[in-house]
Design a protein around this motif. Structure first.
Motif: not given
Lengths: 229, 761
Positions: A113-115, A144, B444, B447-450
């Protein structure tokens, strides 16, 4: 006094950015109308936003189940008759599943996932949702997604490019492996737009990286009420 | 083809337990001690049925009963500061504490561990950790609005960290992102002691109207007990007592099915369904099903209410029809809730569940018998006094002993460790620190979290604290920070807990918010080890004293024991979450340096303090001496200055000085912003101490020239040391320490941002 146009935001079970889309519509000056997936009647709205999220948990495929909901049948009808429809993120996936837009969105090429705050270039400012931008204007809005890779066969991609239907393209690093850096596309008529990044999260200085996203919502308003004298 | 009917053992009924009173029972395998089993027999006047035994074993487990920690945790209640009593709407003991933040709003927040499951099955363990704490917040009647996560792993380069960390991060992110909850902050720390025992602590915060609090109690005879949400399956059986309460060395494989599996979509729908039910005021009591599942929900609801409940267990909807009563009672299947609903409200309740496609089933009724009874196919299998499970479990005063090596550890102060003396060496030290996994860029992970969803996020990681707007109609906001420092706590648990508290408190104040309340997650080794119990008791005492001195109450938390690999416990790690409130979020103070010419001030005193520091750790692999001095009055003063300066517009940026010292704080604010900084080492300071000491009670602030006099006057009047150490320079894209070194921001960024991607891909 002119009455503000009613713009609907369709909530599916698992929609997440529906409140944000409603807020963006409101800040643009329209009346924001929440719509429920189970209702076929769209409450007299004149445009619809399909928000981000994980409709129906993204079971099967992202957007695959949502397109069969009663409300979507009405949205599809409306879209074919010229009603402006904007699908953001999961909403873009729903539009592809509903065949209102060509291609599909698949898992990010890096599998995560990318935000992040994403730079985009608006390449088509002739759609109902992008007329407020300059052609080739660069904007920054949040991105996101976990399944944001836009894919289509070469013929479709060539057609999209030839017809100028690539609405927005990623600038800089491609965040998800989308073919030809495509971030958003439109149908031939320019009333249906799908966009992977989230303009509804860039409408307030306080909470967004910019207010660059607001013009998506003011654009459609201008289309609906005409240019103020 | 037909399959033969499954041969099931006969169900053990109350009648049978009376008749065959001497039957041998596997209570030890379920984690109960001989004396505990004897007490159950005494309470019931007979041996327990196997269903009752299952219930007692989970409810009396360390995880659910707090049997080793209770005697210490009482201090949090006893030492609630007077000033805080007015704002505390719900204190310790409920699912989560609730504090009044004004304007009719209340906030509930809590942190909880999911350490052991996250080692066995990193993605699911972490995901269900998030799911569980979110349900705790929901249960109070609140809309969950944000999460934070505090993560600790073994050495960054260890192969097993490469297995555990990516799974944990994808689990935290996957679940939180699908729920539509912004992740606004947290920690990421590496230390060898966490190699076989990572720490996954998740914090959730929720917002509700102050008059909308819901409690876990079953009141009113005749009210219906409704189980709703996901169906009950075989996952997580025994999770509470087996995974959380006993060491599980080298048994990871065998216990894999004991980790619960989460479905965030089911939870998202459950949240919206519950909020609609709350808005219509349709429940008299509510409880989520977390650890110990149905056993916990039924006993806690009954124990807190009229005292009696009759349940028909075979009405519980099952995912797996072969489950036996004992398994149903222990199952920790996720995304389930239990509500108490009056008969009048039942139809409306069911209609909302139907709208959201949530399965809801009446499985019992409240009565005033004082007993919790359960039937299975008409036969009574449970007949217990509910308080005996929920509130009257065993309490232990575990032996406490100062570790035999504590004096040696404190005495080995490391003053002889070689220190960098030249500008070049200082610069190299700074680069080495900023590139070390504990201080390197965390994007790293983050960025995987909203961080954007819900549209109210004002500040998110890497800012000092996360901040969200309470309602989009106003400017009232709340801020949250979580901090812990295992090395400091190992050197001095009393001070270590206070330093963690002070850092979280300071981080909240740095953003301009006023600290209001505290939650804590106490991660320690085995309580059966007197040395660990000493660490625990000292840390709790330090935290309770610290909160009293700072005037902010502990509203809830969680204890996680048995965090050890073999006989080696983790560093004692109290993780402290501090909640703050800000009247006007547009006045927040970010950490980024963006304004050319603004003056840089260092607030607080810098001393030669390197015990437990990142420098000693990274450069020398050394742990010894004493941690930095704690001065909570100074922390209060610093917080007051930061909050007032923010409100009055006297500062433009601020950043807490902690791990890695001033150099790291400067680097982080430059990397987050757009300017460089020119720094002058004061004549009376040693450059190394000035740049790398970890003295507490400090922050850096950027002050516009136009406000410099007002700002320094305020510091002088209040007695806070404030020292001008430099200026922000937009043309000088470097950190320049005059007479020592000049480090270009580009070089700094490469060192800082390359570390985690190189390790984890």
């Amino acid at each position: 006094m002119r009455v503000a146009p009613r713009v609907g935001v369709l909530t599916f079970p698992g929609s997440l950015d529906d409140r944000d889309a409603l807020r963006a519509v409101r800040l643009a000056g329209a009346e924001a109308v929440p719509l429920w997936h189970g209702e076929k009647w769209l409450s007299d709205v004149v445009a619809v936003v399909l928000p981000g999220g994980f409709s129906y948990g993204d079971y099967l495929r992202a957007g695959a189940i949502a397109r069969f909901s009663p409300a979507m049948a009405s949205v599809i009808d409306g879209a074919r008759n010229g009603m402006p429809v904007l699908g953001i993120c999961n909403g873009f996936q729903v539009l592809c599943e509903a065949h209102l837009l060509p291609g599909a969105l698949i898992r990010n090429d890096h599998r995560k996932f990318v935000c992040r705050d994403q730079q985009l270039r608006i390449e088509n400012n002739r759609t109902d949702w992008t007329s407020g931008y300059e052609e080739n204007q660069q904007i920054v809005v949040p991105l996101k997604n976990g399944e944001g890779g836009y894919v289509a066969d070469r013929a479709t991609l060539d057609e999209l490019e030839a017809e100028g239907r690539v609405v927005a393209r990623y600038v800089g690093d491609n965040p998800n492996g989308s073919y030809r850096d495509i971030a958003g596309i439109t149908n031939a008529e320019g009333n249906v737009v799908g966009l992977m990044p989230h303009p509804e999260h860039a409408v307030e200085d306080l909470t967004g990286p910019s207010t660059d996203g607001l013009a998506f919502f003011t654009s459609v308003l201008q289309k609906l009420v005409g240019t103020p004298a | 083809m037909t399959s033969a009917p499954v041969q099931r053992p006969p169900v053990d009924t109350v009648k049978n337990a009376k008749k065959n009173s001497e039957d041998k029972q596997p209570y030890r395998e379920l984690g109960l001690a001989d004396n505990e089993y004897a007490r159950i027999k005494e309470i019931l006047g007979r041996r327990p049925t196997s269903s009752e035994l299952a219930m007692y074993s989970v409810m009396w487990s360390e995880h659910c009963s707090y049997k080793s920690s209770k005697v210490h945790l009482r201090q949090f209640g006893e030492k609630v500061p007077d000033a805080a009593k007015d704002i505390l709407l719900v204190g310790m003991g409920e699912n989560a504490g609730v504090v009044d933040i004004g304007d009719g709003w209340a906030v509930t927040f809590k942190i909880e561990s999911h350490n052991h499951p996250s080692y066995v099955e990193p993605h699911q363990g972490a995901a269900t950790g998030v799911g569980g704490i979110v349900r705790d917040i929901l249960t109070m009647g609140a809309r969950p609005v944000a999460v934070l996560d505090s993560l600790r792993f073994g050495p960054a380069e260890a192969p097993d960290t490469g297995r555990v960390l990516p799974g944990v991060v994808s689990g935290v992110g996957g679940y939180g992102n699908c729920l539509g909850l912004p992740n606004i902050g947290g920690e990421l720390v590496f230390d060898p002691t966490y190699l076989g025992n990572p720490l996954v602590n998740a914090l959730c915060v929720g917002v509700l109207r102050a008059d909308g609090i819901k409690l876990a109690k079953a009141e009113g005879a005749g009210s219906k007990v409704v189980l709703f949400g996901a169906r009950t399956g075989g996952d997580g059986i025994g999770g509470a007592s087996v995974l959380a309460s006993a060491s599980f060395e080298a048994e990871g494989e065998r216990k894999r099915p004991a980790v619960q599996v989460g479905d965030p979509f089911a939870e998202k729908v459950l949240i919206e369904c519950c909020l609609e039910i709350f808005a219509a005021d349709l429940v008299t009591g509510i409880q989520d099903l977390g650890a110990a599942g149905l056993s916990c929900a039924t006993t806690e609801l009954a124990a807190a209410g009229s005292g009696g409940m009759a349940v028909d267990l075979d009405l519980a909807p099952l995912r797996d029809q072969t489950l036996v009563p004992e398994e149903i009672l222990m199952s920790e299947s996720q995304e389930r809730m239990m509500a108490v609903v009056t008969p009048d409200n039942l139809a409306a309740f069911m209609a909302i569940c139907e709208k959201w496609d949530v399965t809801a089933t009446v499985i019992g009724e409240v009565n005033d018998s004082g007993r919790l009874t359960m039937r299975w196919h008409g036969e009574k299998i449970v007949d217990v006094p509910p308080r005996s499970l929920a509130h009257e479990g065993p309490v232990y005063q575990r032996p406490i002993g100062r570790p035999y090596d504590q004096d040696a550890l404190n005495g080995d102060h490391g003053n002889g460790l070689p220190r960098p003396k030249t500008g070049d060496k200082l610069c190299a030290t700074g680069l080495k620190l900023i590139a070390s996994p504990n201080l390197a860029d965390k994007s790293w992970v983050t960025d995987q979290y909203d961080r954007y969803v819900l549209g109210n996020t004002v500040l998110a990681q890497p800012e000092d604290a996360g901040m969200v707007r309470v309602s989009e109609d106003g400017v009232l906001g709340l801020a949250l920070a979580v901090d812990g420092n295992g090395r400091y706590t190992r050197l001095d648990p009393y001070a270590g807990a206070q330093l963690a508290l002070a850092e979280a408190y300071r981080n909240v104040a740095t953003t301009g918010a006023r600290p209001l309340a505290v939650t804590n997650c106490l991660n320690f080794g085995s309580p059966e080890d007197p040395a660990v119990m000493w660490q625990f008791s000292e840390a709790v005492r330090g935290l309770a004293d610290g909160c009293q001195q700072l005037g902010i109450p502990v509203t809830g938390g969680n204890v996680s024991f048995y965090n050890q690999t073999g006989r080696t416990p983790i560093l004692p790690t109290p993780v402290i979450g501090v909640l703050g409130v800000i009247d006007d979020v547009t006045r927040r103070t970010p950490m980024a340096f963006t304004q050319d010419g603004h003056q840089l001030y260092l607030l607080g005193d810098t001393r030669d303090e390197f015990g437990g520091s990142e420098w000693a750790n990274v450069v020398h692999g050394f742990l010894g001496g004493k941690p930095p001095k704690v001065d909570l009055d100074r922390e209060k003063l610093l917080a007051d200055v930061l909050i007032n300066a923010s409100r009055d517009g006297l500062i433009d940026a601020a950043h807490d000085v902690s791990d890695g010292g001033l150099f790291v704080a400067l680097a982080e604010s430059c990397l987050r912003g757009t300017t460089g900084a020119r720094i002058v080492v004061p004549d009376d300071e040693d450059p190394f101490v000035f740049l790398f000491s970890e003295s507490a009670g400090r922050a850096i602030v950027a002050v516009p020239r136009s406000e410099e006099v007002r700002f320094t006057d305020m510091c002088t009047a209040r007695g806070l040391p404030a020292r001008r150490i430099g200026v922000l320079d937009i043309l000088e894209s470097a950190i320049e320490v005059q007479g020592q070194f000049r480090l270009p921001i580009g070089e700094l960024r490469r060192a800082w941002s390359g570390t985690l991607p190189a390790l984890f891909g």
